[in-house]
Design an enzyme around this catalytic site. Structure first.
Site, PDB file in Angstrom:
ATOM      1  N   HIS A 116       0.834  -1.214   0.000  1.00 10.31           N
ATOM      2  CA  HIS A 116       0.000   0.000   0.000  1.00 10.31           C
ATOM      3  C   HIS A 116       0.867   1.262   0.000  1.00 10.31           C
ATOM      4  O   HIS A 116       0.524   2.250   0.639  1.00 10.31           O
ATOM      5  CB  HIS A 116      -0.988  -0.001   1.180  1.00 10.31           C
ATOM      6  CG  HIS A 116      -2.140  -0.936   0.947  1.00 10.31           C
ATOM      7  ND1 HIS A 116      -3.210  -0.610   0.138  1.00 10.31           N
ATOM      8  CD2 HIS A 116      -2.367  -2.198   1.367  1.00 10.31           C
ATOM      9  CE1 HIS A 116      -4.063  -1.640   0.106  1.00 10.31           C
ATOM     10  NE2 HIS A 116      -3.563  -2.620   0.818  1.00 10.31           N
TER      11      HIS A 116
ATOM     12  N   ASP B 239       2.573   1.921  -3.224  1.00 12.21           N
ATOM     13  CA  ASP B 239       2.839   2.276  -4.636  1.00 12.21           C
ATOM     14  C   ASP B 239       2.093   3.537  -5.043  1.00 12.21           C
ATOM     15  O   ASP B 239       2.624   4.382  -5.748  1.00 12.21           O
ATOM     16  CB  ASP B 239       2.567   1.096  -5.601  1.00 12.21           C
ATOM     17  CG  ASP B 239       1.156   0.554  -5.588  1.00 12.21           C
ATOM     18  OD1 ASP B 239       0.363   0.892  -4.680  1.00 12.21           O
ATOM     19  OD2 ASP B 239       0.834  -0.235  -6.514  1.00 12.21           O
TER      20      ASP B 239
ATOM     21  N   GLY C 204      -4.773 -11.676  -4.178  1.00  8.95           N
ATOM     22  CA  GLY C 204      -3.604 -10.864  -3.858  1.00  8.95           C
ATOM     23  C   GLY C 204      -2.358 -11.245  -4.633  1.00  8.95           C
ATOM     24  O   GLY C 204      -1.262 -10.790  -4.331  1.00  8.95           O
ATOM     25  N   LEU C 205      -2.507 -12.109  -5.673  1.00 13.33           N
ATOM     26  CA  LEU C 205      -1.342 -12.484  -6.488  1.00 13.33           C
ATOM     27  C   LEU C 205      -1.436 -11.897  -7.895  1.00 13.33           C
ATOM     28  O   LEU C 205      -0.774 -12.356  -8.823  1.00 13.33           O
ATOM     29  CB  LEU C 205      -1.200 -14.014  -6.562  1.00 13.33           C
ATOM     30  CG  LEU C 205      -1.031 -14.757  -5.237  1.00 13.33           C
ATOM     31  CD1 LEU C 205      -0.707 -16.226  -5.482  1.00 13.33           C
ATOM     32  CD2 LEU C 205       0.038 -14.129  -4.361  1.00 13.33           C
ATOM     33  N   SER C 206      -2.296 -10.896  -8.063  1.00  9.73           N
ATOM     34  CA  SER C 206      -2.380 -10.142  -9.323  1.00  9.73           C
ATOM     35  C   SER C 206      -2.883 -10.957 -10.504  1.00  9.73           C
ATOM     36  O   SER C 206      -2.355 -10.837 -11.616  1.00  9.73           O
ATOM     37  CB  SER C 206      -1.022  -9.522  -9.693  1.00  9.73           C
ATOM     38  OG  SER C 206      -0.694  -8.540  -8.790  1.00  9.73           O
ATOM     39  N   SER C 207      -3.913 -11.750 -10.277  1.00  7.98           N
ATOM     40  CA  SER C 207      -4.479 -12.491 -11.406  1.00  7.98           C
ATOM     41  C   SER C 207      -4.977 -11.524 -12.482  1.00  7.98           C
ATOM     42  O   SER C 207      -4.847 -11.791 -13.676  1.00  7.98           O
ATOM     43  CB  SER C 207      -5.620 -13.393 -10.928  1.00  7.98           C
ATOM     44  OG  SER C 207      -6.590 -12.640 -10.225  1.00  7.98           O
TER      45      SER C 207
ATOM     46  N   GLU D 269      -7.272  -0.968 -15.633  1.00  7.32           N
ATOM     47  CA  GLU D 269      -7.822  -1.374 -14.324  1.00  7.32           C
ATOM     48  C   GLU D 269      -8.548  -0.191 -13.667  1.00  7.32           C
ATOM     49  O   GLU D 269      -9.645  -0.329 -13.143  1.00  7.32           O
ATOM     50  CB  GLU D 269      -6.645  -1.837 -13.451  1.00  7.32           C
ATOM     51  CG  GLU D 269      -7.014  -2.308 -12.095  1.00  7.32           C
ATOM     52  CD  GLU D 269      -7.262  -3.817 -12.034  1.00  7.32           C
ATOM     53  OE1 GLU D 269      -6.715  -4.548 -12.861  1.00  7.32           O
ATOM     54  OE2 GLU D 269      -8.023  -4.227 -11.146  1.00  7.32           O
TER      55      GLU D 269
ATOM     56  N   ASP E  57       1.475  -3.897  -9.617  1.00  3.44           N
ATOM     57  CA  ASP E  57       1.159  -5.230 -10.136  1.00  3.44           C
ATOM     58  C   ASP E  57       1.553  -5.355 -11.604  1.00  3.44           C
ATOM     59  O   ASP E  57       2.186  -6.327 -12.022  1.00  3.44           O
ATOM     60  CB  ASP E  57      -0.336  -5.530  -9.976  1.00  3.44           C
ATOM     61  CG  ASP E  57      -0.767  -5.453  -8.529  1.00  3.44           C
ATOM     62  OD1 ASP E  57       0.117  -5.401  -7.653  1.00  3.44           O
ATOM     63  OD2 ASP E  57      -1.982  -5.439  -8.282  1.00  3.44           O
TER      64      ASP E  57
ATOM     65  N   TYR F 209     -10.280  -0.525  -0.573  1.00  2.74           N
ATOM     66  CA  TYR F 209      -9.007  -0.095  -1.178  1.00  2.74           C
ATOM     67  C   TYR F 209      -9.088   1.385  -1.570  1.00  2.74           C
ATOM     68  O   TYR F 209      -8.218   2.189  -1.234  1.00  2.74           O
ATOM     69  CB  TYR F 209      -8.721  -0.970  -2.408  1.00  2.74           C
ATOM     70  CG  TYR F 209      -7.403  -0.679  -3.092  1.00  2.74           C
ATOM     71  CD1 TYR F 209      -6.272  -1.406  -2.781  1.00  2.74           C
ATOM     72  CD2 TYR F 209      -7.302   0.333  -4.043  1.00  2.74           C
ATOM     73  CE1 TYR F 209      -5.063  -1.143  -3.397  1.00  2.74           C
ATOM     74  CE2 TYR F 209      -6.092   0.606  -4.667  1.00  2.74           C
ATOM     75  CZ  TYR F 209      -4.980  -0.137  -4.339  1.00  2.74           C
ATOM     76  OH  TYR F 209      -3.784   0.132  -4.953  1.00  2.74           O
TER      77      TYR F 209
HETATM   78  C1  GLA Z   1      -3.160  -4.140  -5.068  1.00  2.00           C
HETATM   79  C2  GLA Z   1      -2.959  -2.998  -6.052  1.00  2.00           C
HETATM   80  C3  GLA Z   1      -1.517  -2.504  -6.029  1.00  2.00           C
HETATM   81  C4  GLA Z   1      -1.041  -2.212  -4.606  1.00  2.00           C
HETATM   82  C5  GLA Z   1      -1.382  -3.360  -3.678  1.00  2.00           C
HETATM   83  C6  GLA Z   1      -1.086  -3.042  -2.233  1.00  2.00           C
HETATM   84  O1  GLA Z   1      -2.429  -5.256  -5.482  1.00  2.00           O
HETATM   85  O2  GLA Z   1      -3.293  -3.396  -7.352  1.00  2.00           O
HETATM   86  O3  GLA Z   1      -1.394  -1.368  -6.855  1.00  2.00           O
HETATM   87  O4  GLA Z   1      -1.559  -1.001  -4.159  1.00  2.00           O
HETATM   88  O5  GLA Z   1      -2.752  -3.737  -3.769  1.00  2.00           O
HETATM   89  O6  GLA Z   1       0.282  -2.868  -2.058  1.00  2.00           O
END
Ligand code: GLA
Length: 385
Positions: A31, A33, A118-121, A154, A166, A216
């Site tokens: 949190h 970026d 939380g793995l950026s799918s 996104e 991500d 978020y």
């Molecule tokens: C998600 C968002 C990222 C980042 C993380 C938290 O993955 O897509 O940009 O803010 O949460 O670090």
């Protein structure tokens, strides 16, 4: 699964190229970026695979064996469908808004990145589609531009106001390296990340991330609010990156309580990430692990984005033999944890964790040993066999 044979059953003939686009695990720097901070992700072996062939019309037709679902859209009508193909539409929409060329195609897409964990799918899928458009149209873009375009997809089409981590991780990570990314100017440093006697274990808590996008977006707003208040004393600060923990401490009491806690996390986490990288580069994995633990505590107590399950998993992990550190990874509110552990203890750790977690929560966790893998790439092409 062989995507080429799925492709030929579905569409006939062969795809003209295929590509892979990984998920990522962020090791520390959570949190931050969207506050111009530093992050340290690695790409993982869980990935989106896509094989593609151009079409003569303006349609994008995608089959997902995972969902056994074929969806399509016209490049002339990018209306949201509230379905998985929206991520492809999102990329097409940004491509068009930027005046870039798109092209109809058909393809098979498959992914073993756990969804919404939380793995950026989603970033992994977006970058895959972006690479497909570039390959189909012969355009070239830098990695940073691809990441920025996918982030816009996104933000604007999907409606999550996420930062740049991500998409940059998915496109720019290198094998055996963690990516130290400066989210202010997108400068990056590849930090060697080959753990011999240790490894990373990623655990999916299998807890749904309800309300994650609204929570978020709320955290982002609180950061903006805090920055605006702090600018009274630090008018030159362009983002929270420009305020050190000491500078913040001088005025923390003057902020609303919740906003103050949010900012305390951000300024602490930015400093902590650089300390963690220094520890990693000095070979001090024990210190790196302590920084992971501190990061989790800060996300739990100050930023408020952990969950009962994530706290259980990390507390449990820290009590196990050979564990140096454990924290949630990604946006939080559910999803995954990452644990640094002695390699020969990892298998047993995962098995025992699954049992104890199920007893405590009635949920079925999944676990993987992860190494640092390469970022997204075209794998094969008829023009470039
Ligand atoms: C998600 C968002 C990222 C980042 C993380 C938290 O993955 O897509 O940009 O803010 O949460 O670090």
């Amino acid at each position: 699964m062989n995507l080429n044979s799925v492709f030929s059953e579905r569409f006939g003939g062969a795809p003209s190229f295929s590509l892979r686009s990984p998920g990522r695990v962020n090791l520390i720097g959570e949190h931050v970026d969207y506050n111009d901070g530093f992050v340290l992700p690695i790409a993982v072996s869980m990935q989106t695979d896509l094989c593609v062939r151009a079409r003569d019309d303006n349609r994008v037709v995608l089959y997902s064996p995972l969902f056994d679902s074929q969806l399509e859209f016209s490049l002339d009508d990018l209306t949201k469908q509230n379905a998985w193909i929206d991520y492809a539409q999102a990329v097409a929409s940004v491509w068009q808004n930027e005046g870039l060329e798109t092209r109809g195609f058909e393809g098979v897409v498959s992914s073993d990145v756990p969804l919404a964990s939380g793995l950026s799918s989603s970033a992994s899928f977006e970058v895959a589609v972006a690479l497909a458009f570039l390959q189909l149209t012969g355009q070239q873009k830098s990695r940073a531009d691809i990441a920025l375009l996918c982030q816009r997809a996104e933000n604007q089409f999907i409606g999550v106001n996420s930062g740049i981590m991500d998409q940059m991780a998915v496109i720019a990570c290198q094998k055996d390296h963690a990516l130290l990314l400066d989210c202010r100017d997108l400068n990056l440093r590849q930090v060697p990340f080959v753990l011999k006697d240790h490894c990373l274990v990623v655990i999916d808590s299998a807890a749904p991330r309800e309300l994650a996008s609204s929570a978020y977006n709320e955290r982002r707003m609180q950061c903006e609010q805090g920055l605006a208040l702090l600018q009274k004393w630090y008018p030159e600060a362009k983002s929270l990156r420009d305020i050190s923990p000491d500078q913040f401490a001088l005025h923390s009491k003057e902020l609303p309580e919740v906003v103050g806690r949010r900012i305390a996390h951000v300024v602490g986490e930015i400093a902590r990430t650089l300390e963690a990288v220094a520890a990693l580069e000095a070979g001090d994995l024990a210190k790196f692990g302590r920084k992971m633990n501190e990061s989790h505590a800060s996300l739990r107590d100050l930023y408020g984005v952990t969950s009962m399950e994530l706290d259980f998993l990390t507390d449990w992990a820290r009590k196990q033999p050979g564990v140096l550190g454990s924290r949630m990874t990604g946006a939080g509110f559910g999803g995954c944890t990452v644990t640094l552990i002695e390699r020969d203890k990892a298998g047993d750790f995962i098995e025992r964790l699954k049992r104890d977690y199920e007893v405590a929560t009635n949920r079925h966790a999944r676990g993987w040993v992860c190494e640092a893998e390469a970022g997204a790439e075209i794998l094969s092409s008829e023009n470039n066999p």
